[in-house]
Scaffold this motif. Structure first.
Motif, mmCIF file in Angstrom:
data_model
loop_
_atom_site.group_PDB
_atom_site.id
_atom_site.type_symbol
_atom_site.label_atom_id
_atom_site.label_comp_id
_atom_site.label_asym_id
_atom_site.label_seq_id
_atom_site.Cartn_x
_atom_site.Cartn_y
_atom_site.Cartn_z
ATOM 1 N N VAL A 51 0.836 -1.204 0.000
ATOM 2 C CA VAL A 51 0.000 0.000 0.000
ATOM 3 C C VAL A 51 0.868 1.249 0.000
ATOM 4 O O VAL A 51 0.650 2.183 -0.784
ATOM 5 C CB VAL A 51 -0.971 -0.002 1.211
ATOM 6 N N LEU A 52 1.885 1.275 0.871
ATOM 7 C CA LEU A 52 2.759 2.450 0.934
ATOM 8 C C LEU A 52 3.546 2.636 -0.363
ATOM 9 O O LEU A 52 3.814 3.766 -0.775
ATOM 10 C CB LEU A 52 3.716 2.336 2.119
ATOM 11 N N ALA A 53 3.923 1.517 -0.994
ATOM 12 C CA ALA A 53 4.686 1.613 -2.243
ATOM 13 C C ALA A 53 3.822 2.112 -3.395
ATOM 14 O O ALA A 53 4.363 2.570 -4.412
ATOM 15 C CB ALA A 53 5.284 0.253 -2.583
ATOM 16 N N ASN A 54 2.510 2.020 -3.247
ATOM 17 C CA ASN A 54 1.619 2.499 -4.304
ATOM 18 C C ASN A 54 0.907 3.795 -3.958
ATOM 19 O O ASN A 54 0.219 4.357 -4.813
ATOM 20 C CB ASN A 54 0.601 1.411 -4.653
ATOM 21 N N ASP A 55 1.043 4.255 -2.706
ATOM 22 C CA ASP A 55 0.451 5.536 -2.320
ATOM 23 C C ASP A 55 1.180 6.672 -3.020
ATOM 24 O O ASP A 55 2.411 6.669 -3.110
ATOM 25 C CB ASP A 55 0.568 5.759 -0.804
ATOM 26 N N PRO A 56 0.446 7.677 -3.475
ATOM 27 C CA PRO A 56 1.131 8.835 -4.055
ATOM 28 C C PRO A 56 1.837 9.629 -2.947
ATOM 29 O O PRO A 56 1.421 9.606 -1.791
ATOM 30 C CB PRO A 56 -0.010 9.652 -4.673
ATOM 31 N N PRO A 57 2.900 10.316 -3.283
ATOM 32 C CA PRO A 57 3.606 11.111 -2.274
ATOM 33 C C PRO A 57 2.770 12.319 -1.866
ATOM 34 O O PRO A 57 1.912 12.785 -2.612
ATOM 35 C CB PRO A 57 4.873 11.539 -3.000
ATOM 36 N N ARG A 58 3.034 12.803 -0.671
ATOM 37 C CA ARG A 58 2.347 14.012 -0.218
ATOM 38 C C ARG A 58 3.025 15.264 -0.767
ATOM 39 O O ARG A 58 2.388 16.286 -0.949
ATOM 40 C CB ARG A 58 2.318 14.055 1.306
ATOM 41 N N HIS A 59 4.350 15.167 -1.009
ATOM 42 C CA HIS A 59 5.086 16.329 -1.506
ATOM 43 C C HIS A 59 5.933 15.975 -2.728
ATOM 44 O O HIS A 59 5.603 16.342 -3.831
ATOM 45 C CB HIS A 59 5.979 16.919 -0.404
ATOM 46 N N ASP A 60 7.046 15.282 -2.501
ATOM 47 C CA ASP A 60 7.988 14.963 -3.579
ATOM 48 C C ASP A 60 8.203 13.458 -3.649
ATOM 49 O O ASP A 60 8.042 12.753 -2.665
ATOM 50 C CB ASP A 60 9.343 15.632 -3.329
ATOM 51 N N GLY A 61 8.620 12.985 -4.819
ATOM 52 C CA GLY A 61 8.937 11.575 -4.986
ATOM 53 C C GLY A 61 7.874 10.877 -5.811
ATOM 54 O O GLY A 61 6.819 11.424 -6.108
ATOM 55 N N ALA A 62 8.167 9.623 -6.156
ATOM 56 C CA ALA A 62 7.232 8.855 -6.966
ATOM 57 C C ALA A 62 6.177 8.175 -6.106
ATOM 58 O O ALA A 62 5.040 8.014 -6.538
ATOM 59 C CB ALA A 62 7.996 7.815 -7.783
ATOM 60 N N THR A 63 6.553 7.744 -4.908
ATOM 61 C CA THR A 63 5.614 7.064 -4.003
ATOM 62 C C THR A 63 5.837 7.562 -2.587
ATOM 63 O O THR A 63 6.815 8.254 -2.287
ATOM 64 C CB THR A 63 5.817 5.529 -4.014
ATOM 65 N N ARG A 64 4.953 7.162 -1.692
ATOM 66 C CA ARG A 64 5.076 7.547 -0.288
ATOM 67 C C ARG A 64 6.380 7.007 0.305
ATOM 68 O O ARG A 64 7.076 7.699 1.038
ATOM 69 C CB ARG A 64 3.865 7.015 0.485
ATOM 70 N N LEU A 65 6.731 5.757 -0.030
ATOM 71 C CA LEU A 65 7.966 5.182 0.505
ATOM 72 C C LEU A 65 9.194 5.930 0.022
ATOM 73 O O LEU A 65 10.112 6.195 0.795
ATOM 74 C CB LEU A 65 8.079 3.702 0.134
ATOM 75 N N GLN A 66 9.236 6.257 -1.249
ATOM 76 C CA GLN A 66 10.391 6.984 -1.763
ATOM 77 C C GLN A 66 10.487 8.381 -1.164
ATOM 78 O O GLN A 66 11.584 8.899 -0.945
ATOM 79 C CB GLN A 66 10.335 7.055 -3.284
ATOM 80 N N GLU A 67 9.355 8.976 -0.879
ATOM 81 C CA GLU A 67 9.353 10.302 -0.277
ATOM 82 C C GLU A 67 9.953 10.293 1.125
ATOM 83 O O GLU A 67 10.746 11.164 1.466
ATOM 84 C CB GLU A 67 7.919 10.836 -0.228
ATOM 85 N N THR A 118 8.857 -7.274 6.509
ATOM 86 C CA THR A 118 9.150 -7.176 5.082
ATOM 87 C C THR A 118 10.088 -5.997 4.896
ATOM 88 O O THR A 118 10.055 -5.035 5.673
ATOM 89 C CB THR A 118 7.872 -7.021 4.234
ATOM 90 N N THR A 119 10.938 -6.096 3.910
ATOM 91 C CA THR A 119 11.872 -5.023 3.587
ATOM 92 C C THR A 119 11.660 -4.622 2.135
ATOM 93 O O THR A 119 11.592 -5.476 1.251
ATOM 94 C CB THR A 119 13.326 -5.484 3.810
ATOM 95 N N VAL A 120 11.550 -3.318 1.934
ATOM 96 C CA VAL A 120 11.308 -2.787 0.593
ATOM 97 C C VAL A 120 12.496 -1.912 0.214
ATOM 98 O O VAL A 120 12.769 -0.910 0.882
ATOM 99 C CB VAL A 120 10.010 -1.945 0.556
ATOM 100 N N PRO A 121 13.211 -2.277 -0.855
ATOM 101 C CA PRO A 121 14.299 -1.414 -1.309
ATOM 102 C C PRO A 121 13.743 -0.202 -2.066
ATOM 103 O O PRO A 121 12.753 -0.315 -2.777
ATOM 104 C CB PRO A 121 15.116 -2.315 -2.241
ATOM 105 N N THR A 122 14.357 0.929 -1.839
ATOM 106 C CA THR A 122 14.004 2.138 -2.594
ATOM 107 C C THR A 122 15.295 2.726 -3.140
ATOM 108 O O THR A 122 16.383 2.245 -2.826
ATOM 109 C CB THR A 122 13.295 3.185 -1.714
ATOM 110 N N GLY A 123 15.192 3.765 -3.906
ATOM 111 C CA GLY A 123 16.380 4.398 -4.470
ATOM 112 C C GLY A 123 17.292 5.033 -3.439
ATOM 113 O O GLY A 123 18.475 5.249 -3.699
ATOM 114 N N HIS A 124 16.773 5.328 -2.241
ATOM 115 C CA HIS A 124 17.565 6.011 -1.219
ATOM 116 C C HIS A 124 17.821 5.157 0.014
ATOM 117 O O HIS A 124 18.290 5.664 1.027
ATOM 118 C CB HIS A 124 16.859 7.301 -0.786
ATOM 119 N N GLY A 125 17.494 3.893 -0.043
ATOM 120 C CA GLY A 125 17.690 3.000 1.099
ATOM 121 C C GLY A 125 16.480 2.099 1.279
ATOM 122 O O GLY A 125 15.463 2.246 0.603
#
Length: 134
Positions: A51-67, A118-125
């Motif tokens: 769900v978090l990986a598919n949520d839109p970001p509130r400010h910047d980024g592609a997803t909530r997790l990346q933000e 669960t562990t989700v890799p993102t571009g920043h960690g």
């Protein structure tokens, strides 16, 4: 002098009784029940991550997790919103902890309880989500 002997049928009955009691105890005591909480908790953690990986970001980024992992400032800004979002995703009887490279939200994980992770890799960690029953 006479020697006493047990009749062979009495010996067979005694051995049969021991065998039947042994099998009955094996079924009664059995093996430990499989851990049914672990797989369900892993599913909760994976679902939350999805769900978090598919949520839109509130400010910047592609997803909530990346933000939330983009920078320490972004994590600090989004910390409360992230905790609120995860609380809404999970059932009321589930506690959680979300760990990122810049900090964590949620309840510290107690010792000695079954957890799902669960562990989700993102571009920043990586983001690690841990859940357990309250």
């Amino acid at each position: 002098m006479r020697r006493g002997q047990l009749p062979l049928s009495l010996v067979e009955v005694a051995l049969g009784t021991v065998l039947i009691l042994g099998v009955a105890l094996g079924f009664a005591l059995g093996t430990p029940a499989p851990d049914r909480q672990g797989p369900q908790l892993d599913a909760y953690a994976s679902d939350t991550a999805a769900v978090l990986a598919n949520d839109p970001p509130r400010h910047d980024g592609a997803t909530r997790l990346q933000e939330i992992v983009a920078s320490p400032a972004a994590f600090d800004r989004e910390r409360d919103a992230l905790a609120d979002r995860v609380t809404r995703i999970l059932p009321e009887n589930i506690l959680f902890r979300v760990e990122t490279p810049h900090g964590a939200v949620g309840t510290p994980t107690p010792n000695g309880v079954s957890t799902g992770t669960t562990t989700v890799p993102t571009g920043h960690g990586s983001v690690r989500i841990i859940v357990w029953y309250a």
